[in-house]
Design a protein around this motif. Sequence first.
Motif, PDB file in Angstrom:
ATOM      1  N   LEU A  74      16.608 -34.402 -17.967  1.00  0.00           N
ATOM      2  CA  LEU A  74      16.844 -33.629 -16.800  1.00  0.00           C
ATOM      3  C   LEU A  74      16.184 -34.101 -15.558  1.00  0.00           C
ATOM      4  O   LEU A  74      16.618 -33.827 -14.532  1.00  0.00           O
ATOM      5  CB  LEU A  74      15.693 -32.409 -17.253  1.00  0.00           C
ATOM      6  CG  LEU A  74      16.309 -31.432 -18.232  1.00  0.00           C
ATOM      7  CD1 LEU A  74      15.360 -30.152 -18.583  1.00  0.00           C
ATOM      8  CD2 LEU A  74      17.529 -30.842 -17.664  1.00  0.00           C
ATOM      9  N   ILE A  77      19.299 -35.749 -13.854  1.00  0.00           N
ATOM     10  CA  ILE A  77      20.203 -34.869 -13.612  1.00  0.00           C
ATOM     11  C   ILE A  77      19.762 -34.398 -12.194  1.00  0.00           C
ATOM     12  O   ILE A  77      20.620 -34.269 -11.305  1.00  0.00           O
ATOM     13  CB  ILE A  77      20.344 -33.711 -14.557  1.00  0.00           C
ATOM     14  CG1 ILE A  77      20.869 -34.405 -16.081  1.00  0.00           C
ATOM     15  CG2 ILE A  77      21.329 -32.497 -13.903  1.00  0.00           C
ATOM     16  CD1 ILE A  77      21.308 -33.346 -17.009  1.00  0.00           C
ATOM     17  N   HIS A  78      18.336 -33.873 -12.301  1.00  0.00           N
ATOM     18  CA  HIS A  78      17.702 -33.527 -10.854  1.00  0.00           C
ATOM     19  C   HIS A  78      17.944 -34.340  -9.518  1.00  0.00           C
ATOM     20  O   HIS A  78      18.303 -33.985  -8.845  1.00  0.00           O
ATOM     21  CB  HIS A  78      16.379 -33.153 -11.027  1.00  0.00           C
ATOM     22  CG  HIS A  78      15.786 -32.621  -9.942  1.00  0.00           C
ATOM     23  ND1 HIS A  78      16.232 -31.382  -9.116  1.00  0.00           N
ATOM     24  CD2 HIS A  78      14.908 -33.468  -9.088  1.00  0.00           C
ATOM     25  CE1 HIS A  78      15.224 -31.277  -8.194  1.00  0.00           C
ATOM     26  NE2 HIS A  78      14.554 -32.449  -7.719  1.00  0.00           N
TER      27      HIS A  78
END
Length: 209
Positions: A74, A77-78
């Motif tokens: 995550l 992805i951020h």
Amino acid sequence: MPSRRIPDLRALELKGLEPSRDANLSMVDNLYKIAESTTIETANWYLQRRISPSRKSKFLRAAAAISIIIGAVLPLIHSVAPSLIQAEWGFVFLALGGGAVLFDRTFGFSASWTRYVRAGLALQRALANSQIDYVKIYVGINPDSPSSSDIASLIQVVTQLREATNAIVEDETVSWVGYLNESVEELTRSTTRSSPTSPQIKNDERELR
């Protein structure tokens, strides 16, 4: 189409020995069948009991692995698409993964699974060795007029099987009690570390200093 679970390898009773008309040998043979039946039932009990913790262990380990992978991905992805998801969600999934591992360790699903399998296999191994020893002695004697030394040798095999079965069960029980105590202590330490210290306690500590 649902897949069928592969059946366990079960221990088998010793068959095919020539029946004896001697009362002493018949009594010893009945004693061995009782010891053999007890060992088989105990081994099958352990193999049956390991099914439930094995499923729970696999589920928790899969949940922990998936959560940790998602928690690690995550933030990446951020960094590529900041508006898509917040990086803080990675900590949430990492916490979920850690919680799954802690849940498994506290309730001992993986430990119970391996302990049951180890005990069942040890019982099957003890039974197989005992059956071989019993046959070696039995085929070398006259079933209708065995000597006292032959009877004593067969009784020794029966005794060894009963002692081996009791020792394996006792060892598994001791391991279970030890793991239970360690799990309770670990849970207590985790709870103590995670509990916040109140401001009043902190002020009292400063005054004592």
